[in-house]
Design an enzyme around this catalytic site. Structure first.
Site, PDB file in Angstrom:
ATOM      1  N   ASN A  11     127.207  33.336  96.588  1.00  0.00           N
ATOM      2  CA  ASN A  11     128.371  32.747  97.264  1.00  0.00           C
ATOM      3  C   ASN A  11     128.033  31.991  98.541  1.00  0.00           C
ATOM      4  OD1 ASN A  11     130.369  33.722  95.371  1.00  0.00           O
ATOM      5  ND2 ASN A  11     129.923  35.760  96.177  1.00  0.00           N
ATOM      6  N   ARG A  18     135.143  27.880 102.709  1.00  0.00           N
ATOM      7  CA  ARG A  18     136.168  28.924 102.608  1.00  0.00           C
ATOM      8  C   ARG A  18     135.889  30.011 103.639  1.00  0.00           C
ATOM      9  NH1 ARG A  18     134.775  28.209  97.034  1.00  0.00           N
ATOM     10  NH2 ARG A  18     136.122  26.617  96.226  1.00  0.00           N
ATOM     11  N   ASN A  74     118.942  36.259 103.241  1.00  0.00           N
ATOM     12  CA  ASN A  74     120.345  36.644 103.293  1.00  0.00           C
ATOM     13  C   ASN A  74     120.746  36.915 101.843  1.00  0.00           C
ATOM     14  OD1 ASN A  74     123.049  37.061 103.481  1.00  0.00           O
ATOM     15  ND2 ASN A  74     123.459  35.309 104.833  1.00  0.00           N
ATOM     16  N   ALA A  77     126.067  39.870  99.123  1.00  0.00           N
ATOM     17  CA  ALA A  77     126.573  41.184  98.712  1.00  0.00           C
ATOM     18  C   ALA A  77     125.523  42.027  97.979  1.00  0.00           C
ATOM     19  CB  ALA A  77     127.816  41.001  97.846  1.00  0.00           C
ATOM     20  N   GLU A  98     115.819  40.784 107.011  1.00  0.00           N
ATOM     21  CA  GLU A  98     117.183  40.831 106.458  1.00  0.00           C
ATOM     22  C   GLU A  98     118.103  40.093 107.422  1.00  0.00           C
ATOM     23  OE1 GLU A  98     118.700  44.772 105.684  1.00  0.00           O
ATOM     24  OE2 GLU A  98     120.776  44.050 105.717  1.00  0.00           O
ATOM     25  N   HIS A 100     122.045  38.338 108.147  1.00  0.00           N
ATOM     26  CA  HIS A 100     123.465  38.168 107.807  1.00  0.00           C
ATOM     27  C   HIS A 100     124.136  37.306 108.863  1.00  0.00           C
ATOM     28  CE1 HIS A 100     123.089  41.153 104.720  1.00  0.00           C
ATOM     29  NE2 HIS A 100     122.490  41.940 105.597  1.00  0.00           N
ATOM     30  N   ARG A 107     132.239  45.444 110.031  1.00  0.00           N
ATOM     31  CA  ARG A 107     133.110  45.115 108.899  1.00  0.00           C
ATOM     32  C   ARG A 107     133.360  46.358 108.028  1.00  0.00           C
ATOM     33  NH1 ARG A 107     131.158  39.800 106.076  1.00  0.00           N
ATOM     34  NH2 ARG A 107     133.282  39.948 105.247  1.00  0.00           N
TER      35      ARG A 107
HETATM   36  O1  CA2 Z   1     127.316  37.997 106.677  1.00  0.00           O
HETATM   37  C1  CA2 Z   1     126.576  37.667 105.733  1.00  0.00           C
HETATM   38  O2  CA2 Z   1     125.738  36.783 105.822  1.00  0.00           O
HETATM   39  C2  CA2 Z   1     126.738  38.350 104.365  1.00  0.00           C
HETATM   40  O3  CA2 Z   1     125.451  38.487 103.788  1.00  0.00           O
HETATM   41  C3  CA2 Z   1     127.619  37.438 103.550  1.00  0.00           C
HETATM   42  C4  CA2 Z   1     127.990  38.028 102.185  1.00  0.00           C
HETATM   43  C5  CA2 Z   1     128.551  39.439 102.348  1.00  0.00           C
HETATM   44  O4  CA2 Z   1     128.805  39.990 101.070  1.00  0.00           O
HETATM   45  C6  CA2 Z   1     127.625  40.334 103.131  1.00  0.00           C
HETATM   46  O5  CA2 Z   1     128.224  41.592 103.284  1.00  0.00           O
HETATM   47  C7  CA2 Z   1     127.342  39.738 104.503  1.00  0.00           C
HETATM   48  C8  CA2 Z   1     129.046  37.171 101.502  1.00  0.00           C
HETATM   49  C9  CA2 Z   1     128.715  35.729 101.404  1.00  0.00           C
HETATM   50  C10 CA2 Z   1     129.951  35.026 100.941  1.00  0.00           C
HETATM   51  O6  CA2 Z   1     129.903  33.727 101.427  1.00  0.00           O
HETATM   52  C11 CA2 Z   1     131.051  33.018 101.389  1.00  0.00           C
HETATM   53  C12 CA2 Z   1     131.017  31.800 102.000  1.00  0.00           C
HETATM   54  C13 CA2 Z   1     132.138  31.033 102.030  1.00  0.00           C
HETATM   55  C14 CA2 Z   1     133.301  31.461 101.415  1.00  0.00           C
HETATM   56  C15 CA2 Z   1     133.308  32.683 100.777  1.00  0.00           C
HETATM   57  C16 CA2 Z   1     132.187  33.466 100.765  1.00  0.00           C
END
Ligand code: CA2
Length: 145
Positions: A11, A18, A74, A77, A98, A100, A107
């Site tokens: 994602n 988004r 990164n 999820a 790692e 993020h 969170r």
């Molecule tokens: O904070 C981060 O970089 C995460 O790795 C992002 C992941 C999340 O599941 C981790 O817990 C923390 C999610 C990435 C989703 O990216 C999106 C980007 C734009 C719109 C929707 C999702």
């Protein structure tokens, strides 16, 4: 010149399009430009990869062995679920950071658990896109030890 793989997981290709309140307005292409510029400044080379698929990410990690000196990851999820990614990082015996964008500890509870942390040399989270630059600096120090 030290060479780093910057690997992004599921994602993250949607960044900047988004949920800007959580992940900011910077796109993955913006981040890649930022890292490429920073690489020139600090004298490292960077290669980028992104996949929405766990197995493809594992293939990128395996392919890093003997090619790169460190991995900035990164894992999205998959951080919170993937023993397979953890094993892949351990197997290549390269330093991994790692990373993020968000502060995962501020969170939901399920984001507090990471399989990746156990096999990484350090964790950077909560600094948005700037975390990629911080990770490059940290990895440069690590591989120059
Ligand atoms: O904070 C981060 O970089 C995460 O790795 C992002 C992941 C999340 O599941 C981790 O817990 C923390 C999610 C990435 C989703 O990216 C999106 C980007 C734009 C719109 C929707 C999702």
């Amino acid at each position: 010149m030290p060479s780093f793989l910057i690997l992004n997981g599921p994602n993250l290709n949607l960044l900047g399009t988004r949920q800007p309140e959580v992940y900011g307005r910077t796109t993955l292409a913006d981040i890649e430009r930022m890292c490429t510029d920073h690489a020139v400044k600090i004298g490292v080379s960077v290669t980028f990869a992104q996949s929405n698929h766990e197995g493809v990410m594992i293939d990128h990690i395996h392919a890093a062995r003997g090619v790169h000196d460190g991995i900035i990851l990164n894992a999205g999820a998959y951080t919170h679920t993937s023993i397979a990614l953890m094993d892949a990082i351990a197997s290549v015996e390269l330093p991994a950071i790692e990373l993020h964008l968000s502060n995962v500890h501020a969170r939901e509870e399920f984001r507090h658990k990471s399989y990746i942390s156990k096999v990484c040399v350090g964790i950077i989270c909560g600094f948005g896109a700037y975390g990629y630059v911080l990770s490059m600096d940290a990895m440069k120090v690590r591989v120059s030890d």
